[in-house]
Design a protein around this motif. Structure first.
Motif, PDB file in Angstrom:
ATOM      1  N   VAL A 170       0.870  -1.188   0.000  1.00 29.40           N
ATOM      2  CA  VAL A 170       0.000   0.000   0.000  1.00 29.40           C
ATOM      3  C   VAL A 170       0.903   1.233   0.000  1.00 29.40           C
ATOM      4  O   VAL A 170       1.886   1.285   0.751  1.00 29.40           O
ATOM      5  CB  VAL A 170      -0.931   0.025   1.234  1.00 29.40           C
ATOM      6  N   TYR A 171       0.574   2.185  -0.863  1.00 30.01           N
ATOM      7  CA  TYR A 171       1.379   3.414  -0.994  1.00 30.01           C
ATOM      8  C   TYR A 171       0.506   4.621  -0.650  1.00 30.01           C
ATOM      9  O   TYR A 171      -0.492   4.879  -1.321  1.00 30.01           O
ATOM     10  CB  TYR A 171       1.874   3.513  -2.433  1.00 30.01           C
ATOM     11  N   LEU A 172       0.882   5.340   0.402  1.00 32.43           N
ATOM     12  CA  LEU A 172       0.199   6.597   0.738  1.00 32.43           C
ATOM     13  C   LEU A 172       0.998   7.735   0.119  1.00 32.43           C
ATOM     14  O   LEU A 172       2.148   7.963   0.488  1.00 32.43           O
ATOM     15  CB  LEU A 172       0.138   6.786   2.262  1.00 32.43           C
ATOM     16  N   GLU A 173       0.372   8.466  -0.779  1.00 36.06           N
ATOM     17  CA  GLU A 173       1.059   9.474  -1.607  1.00 36.06           C
ATOM     18  C   GLU A 173       0.474  10.864  -1.382  1.00 36.06           C
ATOM     19  O   GLU A 173      -0.715  11.090  -1.637  1.00 36.06           O
ATOM     20  CB  GLU A 173       0.868   9.074  -3.078  1.00 36.06           C
ATOM     21  N   ALA A 174       1.307  11.799  -0.898  1.00 34.37           N
ATOM     22  CA  ALA A 174       0.836  13.187  -0.761  1.00 34.37           C
ATOM     23  C   ALA A 174       1.052  13.964  -2.056  1.00 34.37           C
ATOM     24  O   ALA A 174       0.545  15.075  -2.212  1.00 34.37           O
ATOM     25  CB  ALA A 174       1.566  13.868   0.390  1.00 34.37           C
ATOM     26  N   GLY A 175       1.801  13.372  -2.980  1.00 32.59           N
ATOM     27  CA  GLY A 175       2.119  14.046  -4.245  1.00 32.59           C
ATOM     28  C   GLY A 175       3.542  14.564  -4.215  1.00 32.59           C
ATOM     29  O   GLY A 175       3.993  15.098  -3.198  1.00 32.59           O
ATOM     30  N   SER A 176       4.225  14.422  -5.349  1.00 31.10           N
ATOM     31  CA  SER A 176       5.611  14.875  -5.407  1.00 31.10           C
ATOM     32  C   SER A 176       5.670  16.380  -5.207  1.00 31.10           C
ATOM     33  O   SER A 176       4.944  17.129  -5.853  1.00 31.10           O
ATOM     34  CB  SER A 176       6.223  14.484  -6.755  1.00 31.10           C
ATOM     35  N   GLY A 177       6.545  16.806  -4.297  1.00 32.21           N
ATOM     36  CA  GLY A 177       6.699  18.232  -4.021  1.00 32.21           C
ATOM     37  C   GLY A 177       5.649  18.795  -3.072  1.00 32.21           C
ATOM     38  O   GLY A 177       5.585  20.008  -2.872  1.00 32.21           O
ATOM     39  N   ALA A 178       4.842  17.935  -2.466  1.00 30.20           N
ATOM     40  CA  ALA A 178       3.798  18.416  -1.538  1.00 30.20           C
ATOM     41  C   ALA A 178       4.434  19.260  -0.435  1.00 30.20           C
ATOM     42  O   ALA A 178       5.554  18.990  -0.001  1.00 30.20           O
ATOM     43  CB  ALA A 178       3.057  17.230  -0.928  1.00 30.20           C
ATOM     44  N   VAL A 200       5.349   5.214   2.068  1.00 30.39           N
ATOM     45  CA  VAL A 200       4.872   6.587   2.228  1.00 30.39           C
ATOM     46  C   VAL A 200       5.782   7.527   1.446  1.00 30.39           C
ATOM     47  O   VAL A 200       7.012   7.396   1.484  1.00 30.39           O
ATOM     48  CB  VAL A 200       4.844   6.989   3.721  1.00 30.39           C
ATOM     49  N   GLY A 201       5.179   8.459   0.711  1.00 27.88           N
ATOM     50  CA  GLY A 201       5.981   9.414  -0.043  1.00 27.88           C
ATOM     51  C   GLY A 201       5.227  10.692  -0.338  1.00 27.88           C
ATOM     52  O   GLY A 201       4.019  10.805  -0.105  1.00 27.88           O
ATOM     53  N   GLY A 202       5.983  11.661  -0.845  1.00 26.00           N
ATOM     54  CA  GLY A 202       5.406  12.957  -1.188  1.00 26.00           C
ATOM     55  C   GLY A 202       5.715  13.993  -0.118  1.00 26.00           C
ATOM     56  O   GLY A 202       5.228  13.893   1.003  1.00 26.00           O
ATOM     57  N   GLY A 203       6.593  14.946  -0.444  1.00 29.10           N
ATOM     58  CA  GLY A 203       6.865  16.057   0.461  1.00 29.10           C
ATOM     59  C   GLY A 203       7.808  15.759   1.611  1.00 29.10           C
ATOM     60  O   GLY A 203       7.954  16.576   2.517  1.00 29.10           O
ATOM     61  N   ILE A 204       8.472  14.608   1.590  1.00 30.40           N
ATOM     62  CA  ILE A 204       9.434  14.301   2.655  1.00 30.40           C
ATOM     63  C   ILE A 204      10.803  14.843   2.228  1.00 30.40           C
ATOM     64  O   ILE A 204      11.398  14.359   1.267  1.00 30.40           O
ATOM     65  CB  ILE A 204       9.486  12.779   2.936  1.00 30.40           C
ATOM     66  N   THR A 223      11.654   9.202  -1.416  1.00 31.21           N
ATOM     67  CA  THR A 223      11.974  10.618  -1.608  1.00 31.21           C
ATOM     68  C   THR A 223      12.457  10.845  -3.035  1.00 31.21           C
ATOM     69  O   THR A 223      13.188  10.017  -3.587  1.00 31.21           O
ATOM     70  CB  THR A 223      13.076  11.099  -0.637  1.00 31.21           C
ATOM     71  N   GLY A 224      12.005  11.933  -3.616  1.00 33.41           N
ATOM     72  CA  GLY A 224      12.406  12.280  -4.974  1.00 33.41           C
ATOM     73  C   GLY A 224      12.945  13.697  -5.023  1.00 33.41           C
ATOM     74  O   GLY A 224      14.148  13.932  -5.195  1.00 33.41           O
ATOM     75  N   THR A 225      12.032  14.653  -4.806  1.00 30.44           N
ATOM     76  CA  THR A 225      12.356  16.072  -4.938  1.00 30.44           C
ATOM     77  C   THR A 225      13.563  16.490  -4.093  1.00 30.44           C
ATOM     78  O   THR A 225      14.434  17.227  -4.580  1.00 30.44           O
ATOM     79  CB  THR A 225      11.126  16.917  -4.531  1.00 30.44           C
ATOM     80  N   ALA A 226      13.626  16.037  -2.844  1.00 36.57           N
ATOM     81  CA  ALA A 226      14.693  16.475  -1.936  1.00 36.57           C
ATOM     82  C   ALA A 226      16.065  16.210  -2.542  1.00 36.57           C
ATOM     83  O   ALA A 226      16.995  16.995  -2.350  1.00 36.57           O
ATOM     84  CB  ALA A 226      14.568  15.755  -0.593  1.00 36.57           C
TER      85      ALA A 226
HETATM   86  C1  1GP Z   1       6.166  11.115  -5.458  1.00 33.55           C
HETATM   87  O1  1GP Z   1       6.082  10.106  -3.335  1.00 33.55           O
HETATM   88  C2  1GP Z   1       6.938  10.484  -4.354  1.00 33.55           C
HETATM   89  O2  1GP Z   1       5.441  10.183  -6.138  1.00 33.55           O
HETATM   90  C3  1GP Z   1       8.059  11.370  -3.896  1.00 33.55           C
HETATM   91  O3  1GP Z   1       7.658  12.694  -3.604  1.00 33.55           O
HETATM   92  O4  1GP Z   1       9.217  14.189  -4.830  1.00 33.55           O
HETATM   93  O5  1GP Z   1       7.994  15.021  -2.828  1.00 33.55           O
HETATM   94  O6  1GP Z   1       9.845  13.358  -2.590  1.00 33.55           O
HETATM   95  P1  1GP Z   1       8.744  13.869  -3.450  1.00 33.55           P
END
Ligand code: 1GP
Length: 249
Positions: A170-178, A200-204, A223-226
């Motif tokens: 299960v993936y809880l996603e706040a959205g990339s760059g949240a 868990v991902g998005g905005g970390i 983590t992606g954006t960071a």
């Molecule tokens: C996006 O959950 C991932 O699908 C990663 O998000 O780019 O905010 O780290 P970030």
């Protein structure tokens, strides 16, 4: 279970995991390769490759190939649609955006991509994908009805439904760059309700935020954006080490 999924489960018996997401639309193959090499050096557990826009075709293939050449970490596709499949990857999160309003993102794109995954011999890992507010680009593109941040029970209900439908992650996603990651209360309720690993991902962006997600119950932090926006490869390395301390303690 396939090779990559077994690897994930074996590692999870010992520690929490850190996956780095690389969006082929944001980086050149050279930079992607460098990021993967550094990730492996620092102790990241897998590289995810994908994005909502432009992560297809030659652009995607070039990035996956560069990553494979620069590291031995498992490569897992994280597709925005059936366009996000590359024969060079080891595995694919075969995901369904369960809280989309559009059946295309729940089963349609999956049907269009299924034969391609089979033909290329990519390992499919069935995953329930849940978009939480704010949802960012993937929420908009995926026509999600984003789960309200203060409604953990809705997230838990969808997560359990995903497990009962046979999904093994299960993936809880706040959205990339949240601006803010998935709330800890939501992570902990979902963790208590399901038996399968929770991503868990998005905005970390910081080690502290990653630690909070793990303490709340995340098994795998993405983590992606960071790292993509660290500014230099040296700073990306520092950021990777900071996130690692937060996730693995
Ligand atoms: C996006 O959950 C991932 O699908 C990663 O998000 O780019 O905010 O780290 P970030």
């Amino acid at each position: 279970l396939g090779k990559v999924e077994s690897y994930i489960h074996e590692k999870l018996e010992r520690e929490k995991l850190h996956f780095v997401l690389i969006d082929p639309d944001d980086v050149t193959p050279e930079v992607a390769g460098e990021m993967a090499r550094m990730s492996e050096e620092v102790g990241v557990d897998a590289i995810m490759i994908g994005g909502s826009t432009g992560a297809e075709g030659e652009v995607l293939d070039g990035v996956v190939k560069a990553i494979k050449e620069s590291s031995s970490l498992p490569t897992i596709l994280f597709p925005g649609s059936h366009g996000g499949i590359s024969k060079y990857a080891d595995a694919i999160f075969f995901m369904s955006l369960l809280n989309s309003r559009n059946p295309f993102f729940i089963t349609g794109s999956q049907a269009l991509g299924a034969f391609t995954v089979k033909r290329y011999g990519i390992e499919p890992i069935p995953m329930a994908y849940l978009v939480v507010e704010p949802g960012e680009t993937v929420g908009w593109v995926g026509d999600a009805k984003p789960i309200p941040r203060h409604k953990p029970k809705i997230a838990a209900a969808y997560a359990l439904a995903g497990q009962y439908l046979g999904m093994r992650l299960v993936y809880l996603e706040a959205g990339s760059g949240a601006r803010e990651p998935v709330p800890p209360e939501m992570i902990s309720l979902v963790r208590r309700v399901i038996d399968v690993p929770l991503i868990v991902g998005g905005g970390i962006r910081t080690g502290e935020e990653a630690r909070r997600a793990v303490e709340a119950g995340a098994d795998i932090v993405v983590t992606g954006t960071a790292i993509e926006k660290a500014g230099s490869l040296e700073k990306a390395g520092e950021k990777l080490r900071e996130l690692k301390r937060g996730i693995k303690g």
